[in-house]
Design a protein around this motif. Structure first.
Motif, short mmCIF file in Angstrom:
data_model
loop_
_atom_site.label_atom_id
_atom_site.label_comp_id
_atom_site.label_asym_id
_atom_site.label_seq_id
_atom_site.Cartn_x
_atom_site.Cartn_y
_atom_site.Cartn_z
N ARG A 1 12.46 -7.84 9.88
CA ARG A 1 11.19 -7.79 9.17
C ARG A 1 9.99 -8.15 10.04
N ASP A 2 9.10 -7.19 10.17
CA ASP A 2 7.79 -7.40 10.77
C ASP A 2 6.76 -7.51 9.65
N LEU A 3 5.76 -8.36 9.85
CA LEU A 3 4.67 -8.46 8.89
C LEU A 3 3.49 -7.64 9.39
N MET A 4 3.00 -6.75 8.54
CA MET A 4 1.93 -5.83 8.90
C MET A 4 0.73 -6.05 7.98
N GLY A 5 -0.44 -5.63 8.46
CA GLY A 5 -1.64 -5.63 7.64
C GLY A 5 -2.40 -4.33 7.83
N ILE A 6 -3.00 -3.81 6.76
CA ILE A 6 -3.73 -2.55 6.85
C ILE A 6 -4.98 -2.63 5.99
N ASP A 7 -6.09 -2.15 6.51
CA ASP A 7 -7.32 -2.02 5.75
C ASP A 7 -7.20 -0.79 4.86
N VAL A 8 -7.27 -0.98 3.55
CA VAL A 8 -6.99 0.12 2.63
C VAL A 8 -8.12 1.13 2.58
N ASP A 9 -9.27 0.82 3.16
CA ASP A 9 -10.39 1.77 3.19
C ASP A 9 -10.42 2.58 4.48
N SER A 10 -10.23 1.91 5.62
CA SER A 10 -10.28 2.61 6.91
C SER A 10 -8.93 3.11 7.37
N GLY A 11 -7.84 2.52 6.84
CA GLY A 11 -6.51 2.89 7.29
C GLY A 11 -6.09 2.23 8.58
N LYS A 12 -6.92 1.35 9.15
CA LYS A 12 -6.58 0.66 10.39
C LYS A 12 -5.53 -0.41 10.12
N LYS A 13 -4.45 -0.38 10.88
CA LYS A 13 -3.37 -1.33 10.66
C LYS A 13 -3.07 -2.10 11.93
N GLY B 1 -4.52 9.07 -11.49
CA GLY B 1 -3.14 9.02 -11.04
C GLY B 1 -2.93 9.60 -9.65
N LYS B 2 -4.00 9.99 -8.97
CA LYS B 2 -3.90 10.57 -7.64
C LYS B 2 -3.51 9.49 -6.63
N VAL B 3 -2.54 9.82 -5.77
CA VAL B 3 -2.04 8.89 -4.76
C VAL B 3 -2.58 9.29 -3.39
N ALA B 4 -3.15 8.33 -2.69
CA ALA B 4 -3.64 8.55 -1.32
C ALA B 4 -2.77 7.76 -0.36
N PRO B 5 -1.95 8.42 0.46
CA PRO B 5 -1.10 7.69 1.40
C PRO B 5 -1.93 6.95 2.44
N LEU B 6 -1.47 5.75 2.81
CA LEU B 6 -2.13 4.96 3.84
C LEU B 6 -1.35 4.96 5.15
N THR B 7 -0.05 4.70 5.08
CA THR B 7 0.77 4.66 6.29
C THR B 7 2.23 4.80 5.91
N ASP B 8 3.01 5.42 6.80
CA ASP B 8 4.45 5.52 6.58
C ASP B 8 5.10 4.16 6.80
#
Length: 644
Positions: free
Chosen positions: A57-69, A19-26
């Motif tokens: 609305r902007d469309l964004m993409g983020i790598d969930v492992d590296s955090g690069k967006k 149940g631990k949450v790891a934030p990626l981006t605000d």
């Protein structure tokens, strides 16, 4: 996507075991319940999401492992995104001009193509694409209030045909929500209030039949089938939506929740005739009484008029206010006429007039012996002797809340002045001509339950010049604000930086900027935290500090607000008290050429309360001490009531 009270909304990943949450981006521009729209490509480990959900609305993409967006599309107006694993494309729903359009966004997701535009009054939402890429589902609504879930063949939609869905599910009068495909693409799982509480439904596409899989007490939402056959659902609780695991089971023991409104209608069937009916039955075209261009000036009428009390030189002035405007407020003309009856006001200063004419971008002002009611309650004086002609302009260059960029400017001519228009304690040349132009940018946000901005940036730059007695006084100043949220709920840390300079004959009062004091009146209508502003410096008198060159830095800590649950009555109740700490430093070059260092430190409490059920007010208490060149100067106290 997560939106917690007291914390800026963020995109994150949750470990299903712990149940631990790891934030990626605000996130920027979160929605209230859905927060944002999210889709996931498990092969590339990319999460797609939308920002500015209440704007374009902007469309964004983020790598969930590296955090690069990265930003993929700007102001695309696309939401409800879904990922098609078959061809790696994104599908979404675009809103513009009242029409809803289904769009396809192929990799690398930098452009989109229209698939199908629905008729005006038709909407689709909760979009999904089947794992095999052959089917598309969405909740579908029409202007008569009917709601259903429809399933189409992807090929039919791409051919422009939406009239023949493969399957359709209606659960009147409830709205089917959050339906997504099962891994085998043969069924949909979703939730609906069909029984009065949100339960999980399974809809078989081939047979068109549905089954209820839960009997919830408070509600289950957004079900997703896990590999072991259990369901991941959002369980509604008092503190919000809890991700939970449940075992689905076809239920036959459900009964509809008894609603008081339904029981009343059963007892009194005539109430059914009281409904206003569908908006689709309203003959809109027949209600049109006139067609043509709207000319605001021809439609201006007397909108309001009433007696007023103003203040001039801390003495009351009695007058009357008039306001004319067109119905859409594109043109507004207001005038305040007042007389000071007090004997110690000179006879040539007893008449007061303030006339303003406003359009969406322009504001034209003329005043004679300007009077202001807030001069009666406080140290800050806005009233001025003399005459002024002012033209000001403001236009948004970017309006994508919370991101805004405004262009503004003004030109003014003053005659018969006694004090500077911007500095009440500084003797002014009798006549001044001035102009300025500037840019103002802001992009700030706050968490759920916030009472002030908690994160973001803001900035401004202003260039201008004054002219008096045959000399010019060019000026340039700017500022930059930077803030970040702190670990405690609804708390933040901010830095407010300002710098500027003015040239021209140094002995003129126009050749300096002036600083000092909190600059709040005892009763005020302006923002309560005035110590953030450029010309404020608590711990010194109003206009006490003069500088031809200056650099100023103010740091601020906003502590979590203390909220009151039951303090007061319905007509007068307390909402919260907000504590803040601040400290500032400023380096100046004085008009006489000397250099000085100024410091201050203080605290402010803002008590928010409401009267008459709907009128918010803020009572502020503050204290600040000031030092000049390492020597203590004085301690200033603040008590101010901000009304309306």
């Amino acid at each position: 996507a997560f939106r917690y009270p007291g914390r800026i909304g963020f995109l994150g990943k949750m470990d299903m075991a712990s149940g631990k949450v790891a934030p990626l981006t605000d996130l920027n521009g979160m929605m209230l319940y859905k927060v944002t729209s999210v889709a996931f490509d498990p092969d590339s480990r990319t999460a797609f999401y939308t920002n500015q959900n209440y704007a374009f609305r902007d469309l964004m993409g983020i790598d969930v492992d590296s955090g690069k967006k990265r930003k993929l599309l700007t102001d695309a107006r696309i939401g409800d995104i879904a990922f098609n694993r078959a061809d790696k494309s994104l599908w979404g729903i675009r809103h513009q001009d009242g029409f809803v359009t289904l769009v396809r966004i192929p990799a690398p997701y930098t452009s989109f193509s229209q698939v199908k535009s629905f008729h005006y009054g038709e909407i689709i939402f909760d979009l999904d694409v089947s794992p095999d890429g052959e089917l598309v589902s969405a909740s579908y609504g029409t202007v008569d209030g009917k709601q259903s879930v429809k399933v189409w063949k992807r090929a039919d939609l791409e051919g422009g045909n939406s009239e023949n869905p493969v399957a359709s599910l209606s659960l009147p009068p409830s709205i089917p929500e959050n339906f997504t495909f099962t891994p085998d693409s043969k069924a949909l799982l979703g939730n609906s209030y069909y029984t009065g509480v949100s339960n999980v439904f399974r809809f078989d596409i081939a047979s068109g039949k549905y089954a209820v899989l839960t009997n919830a007490s408070t509600g289950f939402f957004r079900p997703q089938l896990r590999p072991d056959g259990t369901l991941l659902v959002y369980d509604y609780a008092g503190l919000g939506f809890n991700p939970s695991i449940i075992q689905p089971q076809v239920r036959e023991d459900l009964a509809a929740v008894r609603f008081l409104g339904t029981e009343v209608v059963k007892a009194h069937p005539e109430l059914k005739t009281w409904g206003i009916g569908s908006p689709a039955k309203i003959p809109l075209d027949e209600l049109v009484t006139q067609r043509g261009f709207y000319t605001p000036t021809k439609r201006m009428r007397l909108d309001a008029h009433y007696p007023v009390v103003s203040g001039y030189a801390r003495s009351p002035a009695l007058g009357y206010y008039f306001h004319l405007a067109d119905p859409l407020q594109f043109r507004q003309l207001s005038a305040t006429v007042a007389i000071s009856p007090i004997d110690h006001i000179r006879s040539n200063e007893r008449f007061h007039l303030n006339v303003e004419y406003q359009t969406p971008f322009w504001k034209l002002t003329y005043w004679h012996n300007l009077a202001d009611v807030y001069d009666l309650a406080g140290p800050v004086l806005r009233s001025r002797k003399g005459d002024a002609f002012i033209a000001s302009y403001s236009k948004p260059l970017i309006y994508d809340p919370p991101r805004e960029l405004d262009l503004f400017g003004s030109a003014a001519a003053y005659f018969g002045l006694a004090q500077l228009p911007s500095a009440q304690n500084i003797v002014s040349p009798s006549e001044i001509r001035s102009g300025e132009i500037g840019l103002r940018y802001t992009n700030t946000t706050k968490a759920l339950g916030g009472v002030d901005h908690e994160k973001g940036v803001a900035g401004r730059i202003v260039a201008g010049s004054d002219q008096a007695e045959g000399h010019f006084y060019p000026k340039l100043h700017g500022g930059f604000d930077l803030g970040t949220a702190l670990p405690w709920g609804n708390s933040s840390a901010w830095i407010y930086a300002h710098a500027g300079g003015v040239s021209g004959p140094r002995l003129s009062p126009l050749a300096a900027y002036y600083f000092g004091s909190f600059r709040n009146n005892y009763v005020d209508d302006r923002t309560e935290k005035r110590y953030r502003e450029m010309d404020s410096f608590p711990g010194f008198g109003i206009d006490e500090i003069a500088a031809r060159r200056f650099a100023k830095l103010t740091g601020e800590i906003n502590l979590p607000p203390v909220r009151f649950a039951e303090l007061g009555t319905a007509a007068f109740y307390m909402n919260y008290v907000r504590p803040a700490l601040f400290a500032g430093a400023m380096a100046t070059r004085a008009p006489d050429g000397s250099s000085h260092r100024y410091y201050d430190a203080g605290a402010q409490l803002d008590l928010n309360f409401t009267i008459a059920n709907r009128l918010p007010m803020i009572f502020s208490l503050g204290v600040a001490s000031g030092w000049q060149d390492g020597h203590y100067r004085k301690t200033e106290l603040l008590a101010s009531l901000k009304i309306l």
